[in-house]
Structures are given as structure tokens and as C-alpha cells.
Write a protein that holds these residues in place. Structure first.
Motif, PDB file in Angstrom:
ATOM      1  N   PHE A  30       0.794  -1.228   0.000  1.00 32.51           N
ATOM      2  CA  PHE A  30       0.000   0.000   0.000  1.00 32.51           C
ATOM      3  C   PHE A  30       0.828   1.281   0.000  1.00 32.51           C
ATOM      4  O   PHE A  30       0.303   2.358   0.291  1.00 32.51           O
ATOM      5  CB  PHE A  30      -1.000   0.026   1.170  1.00 32.51           C
ATOM      6  CG  PHE A  30      -1.900  -1.159   1.212  1.00 32.51           C
ATOM      7  CD1 PHE A  30      -2.738  -1.449   0.147  1.00 32.51           C
ATOM      8  CD2 PHE A  30      -1.905  -2.004   2.297  1.00 32.51           C
ATOM      9  CE1 PHE A  30      -3.570  -2.550   0.173  1.00 32.51           C
ATOM     10  CE2 PHE A  30      -2.733  -3.106   2.341  1.00 32.51           C
ATOM     11  CZ  PHE A  30      -3.579  -3.378   1.275  1.00 32.51           C
ATOM     12  N   THR A  31       2.111   1.206  -0.303  1.00 33.05           N
ATOM     13  CA  THR A  31       2.934   2.411  -0.410  1.00 33.05           C
ATOM     14  C   THR A  31       2.967   2.866  -1.866  1.00 33.05           C
ATOM     15  O   THR A  31       3.311   2.094  -2.755  1.00 33.05           O
ATOM     16  CB  THR A  31       4.368   2.146   0.072  1.00 33.05           C
ATOM     17  OG1 THR A  31       4.319   1.771   1.444  1.00 33.05           O
ATOM     18  CG2 THR A  31       5.246   3.359  -0.084  1.00 33.05           C
ATOM     19  N   LEU A  32       2.613   4.110  -2.109  1.00 30.88           N
ATOM     20  CA  LEU A  32       2.597   4.658  -3.461  1.00 30.88           C
ATOM     21  C   LEU A  32       3.831   5.517  -3.690  1.00 30.88           C
ATOM     22  O   LEU A  32       4.270   6.224  -2.788  1.00 30.88           O
ATOM     23  CB  LEU A  32       1.358   5.526  -3.664  1.00 30.88           C
ATOM     24  CG  LEU A  32       0.023   4.805  -3.527  1.00 30.88           C
ATOM     25  CD1 LEU A  32      -1.121   5.802  -3.597  1.00 30.88           C
ATOM     26  CD2 LEU A  32      -0.118   3.755  -4.596  1.00 30.88           C
ATOM     27  N   PRO A  33       4.381   5.480  -4.900  1.00 29.47           N
ATOM     28  CA  PRO A  33       5.490   6.378  -5.216  1.00 29.47           C
ATOM     29  C   PRO A  33       5.012   7.829  -5.162  1.00 29.47           C
ATOM     30  O   PRO A  33       3.866   8.133  -5.481  1.00 29.47           O
ATOM     31  CB  PRO A  33       5.872   6.000  -6.647  1.00 29.47           C
ATOM     32  CG  PRO A  33       5.262   4.662  -6.881  1.00 29.47           C
ATOM     33  CD  PRO A  33       4.060   4.587  -6.008  1.00 29.47           C
ATOM     34  N   THR A  34       5.894   8.725  -4.750  1.00 30.19           N
ATOM     35  CA  THR A  34       5.594  10.155  -4.721  1.00 30.19           C
ATOM     36  C   THR A  34       6.476  10.853  -5.732  1.00 30.19           C
ATOM     37  O   THR A  34       7.679  10.600  -5.785  1.00 30.19           O
ATOM     38  CB  THR A  34       5.858  10.730  -3.315  1.00 30.19           C
ATOM     39  OG1 THR A  34       5.020  10.047  -2.388  1.00 30.19           O
ATOM     40  CG2 THR A  34       5.566  12.213  -3.268  1.00 30.19           C
ATOM     41  N   ILE A  35       5.895  11.726  -6.535  1.00 33.21           N
ATOM     42  CA  ILE A  35       6.646  12.450  -7.560  1.00 33.21           C
ATOM     43  C   ILE A  35       6.708  13.912  -7.161  1.00 33.21           C
ATOM     44  O   ILE A  35       5.685  14.532  -6.878  1.00 33.21           O
ATOM     45  CB  ILE A  35       5.978  12.303  -8.942  1.00 33.21           C
ATOM     46  CG1 ILE A  35       5.890  10.820  -9.313  1.00 33.21           C
ATOM     47  CG2 ILE A  35       6.741  13.097  -9.988  1.00 33.21           C
ATOM     48  CD1 ILE A  35       5.042  10.537 -10.512  1.00 33.21           C
ATOM     49  N   ALA A  36       7.922  14.467  -7.114  1.00 38.29           N
ATOM     50  CA  ALA A  36       8.116  15.883  -6.781  1.00 38.29           C
ATOM     51  C   ALA A  36       9.427  16.360  -7.391  1.00 38.29           C
ATOM     52  O   ALA A  36      10.437  15.664  -7.341  1.00 38.29           O
ATOM     53  CB  ALA A  36       8.144  16.087  -5.271  1.00 38.29           C
ATOM     54  N   ASN A  37       9.405  17.540  -7.975  1.00 40.80           N
ATOM     55  CA  ASN A  37      10.611  18.176  -8.532  1.00 40.80           C
ATOM     56  C   ASN A  37      11.346  17.284  -9.524  1.00 40.80           C
ATOM     57  O   ASN A  37      12.573  17.237  -9.541  1.00 40.80           O
ATOM     58  CB  ASN A  37      11.553  18.624  -7.411  1.00 40.80           C
ATOM     59  CG  ASN A  37      10.915  19.630  -6.501  1.00 40.80           C
ATOM     60  OD1 ASN A  37      10.191  20.510  -6.954  1.00 40.80           O
ATOM     61  ND2 ASN A  37      11.158  19.501  -5.211  1.00 40.80           N
ATOM     62  N   GLY A  38      10.615  16.540 -10.335  1.00 37.58           N
ATOM     63  CA  GLY A  38      11.224  15.695 -11.360  1.00 37.58           C
ATOM     64  C   GLY A  38      11.861  14.422 -10.843  1.00 37.58           C
ATOM     65  O   GLY A  38      12.586  13.764 -11.562  1.00 37.58           O
ATOM     66  N   TYR A  65      14.520   8.066  -7.617  1.00 44.21           N
ATOM     67  CA  TYR A  65      14.847   7.935  -9.035  1.00 44.21           C
ATOM     68  C   TYR A  65      14.801   9.317  -9.678  1.00 44.21           C
ATOM     69  O   TYR A  65      13.981  10.142  -9.342  1.00 44.21           O
ATOM     70  CB  TYR A  65      13.849   7.001  -9.728  1.00 44.21           C
ATOM     71  CG  TYR A  65      13.934   5.588  -9.228  1.00 44.21           C
ATOM     72  CD1 TYR A  65      14.889   4.718  -9.735  1.00 44.21           C
ATOM     73  CD2 TYR A  65      13.090   5.140  -8.230  1.00 44.21           C
ATOM     74  CE1 TYR A  65      14.984   3.427  -9.262  1.00 44.21           C
ATOM     75  CE2 TYR A  65      13.173   3.840  -7.754  1.00 44.21           C
ATOM     76  CZ  TYR A  65      14.124   2.997  -8.277  1.00 44.21           C
ATOM     77  OH  TYR A  65      14.231   1.720  -7.817  1.00 44.21           O
ATOM     78  N   GLY A  66      15.736   9.564 -10.588  1.00 47.48           N
ATOM     79  CA  GLY A  66      15.812  10.849 -11.265  1.00 47.48           C
ATOM     80  C   GLY A  66      17.012  11.667 -10.844  1.00 47.48           C
ATOM     81  O   GLY A  66      17.115  12.837 -11.168  1.00 47.48           O
ATOM     82  N   LEU A  67      17.943  11.054 -10.121  1.00 54.13           N
ATOM     83  CA  LEU A  67      19.139  11.769  -9.663  1.00 54.13           C
ATOM     84  C   LEU A  67      20.277  11.726 -10.679  1.00 54.13           C
ATOM     85  O   LEU A  67      21.098  12.633 -10.736  1.00 54.13           O
ATOM     86  CB  LEU A  67      19.645  11.192  -8.340  1.00 54.13           C
ATOM     87  CG  LEU A  67      18.694  11.306  -7.157  1.00 54.13           C
ATOM     88  CD1 LEU A  67      19.272  10.555  -5.961  1.00 54.13           C
ATOM     89  CD2 LEU A  67      18.465  12.754  -6.806  1.00 54.13           C
TER      90      LEU A  67
END
Length: 70
Positions: A30-38, A65-67
């Protein structure tokens, strides 16, 4: 984790299984990914496979992810 082309969902752009450095920790129900600042933030159990919290070296972690540069 997988990324798809938004205009054609049949085209996969990237997936975390391609490189060992990108592999996610064990999932938390039940943990959802969070998207912020790309970036994408995912809470995981680290390398804990469900045993006692002190049975592992990383009982929990946040994968980001995205670093990496493109």
C-alpha cells in the motif's frame, strides 16, 4: 519501476531491472510512489524480507529515481 512514453504506452523508456544500481528495495504493501521536482520517491523495506527488523543491515530506505544525469 518502469517508465513509458506518454504518447504510446507500448513503448517502454526505462526500467529499474536494467542495472543493479537502480534496483528497488523490497516493496511495502500500500505504499505509493511520490513524484516531486522531477524525481520519484519510493519507500521500501530495504533488504528486510519480512523477518525481525534487526535481522537485516537496512530495515528501511527511501529509493529516489531521477538523480542521475541523462
Amino acid at each position: 519501476m518502469r517508465a513509458y512514453d506518454a504518447t504510446n504506452l507500448g513503448t517502454e523508456l526505462w526500467h529499474s531491472d536494467a542495472s543493479a544500481a537502480d534496483a528497488a528495495g523490497n516493496a511495502v504493501k500500500f505504499t505509493l510512489p511520490t513524484i516531486a521536482n522531477g524525481k520519484i520517491y519510493v519507500g521500501t523495506r530495504g533488504n528486510n524480507t519480512g523477518g525481525a527488523a534487526s535481522s537485516t543491515s537496512a530495515p528501511g530506505e527511501i529509493d529516489v529515481y531521477g538523480l542521475k544525469p541523462n
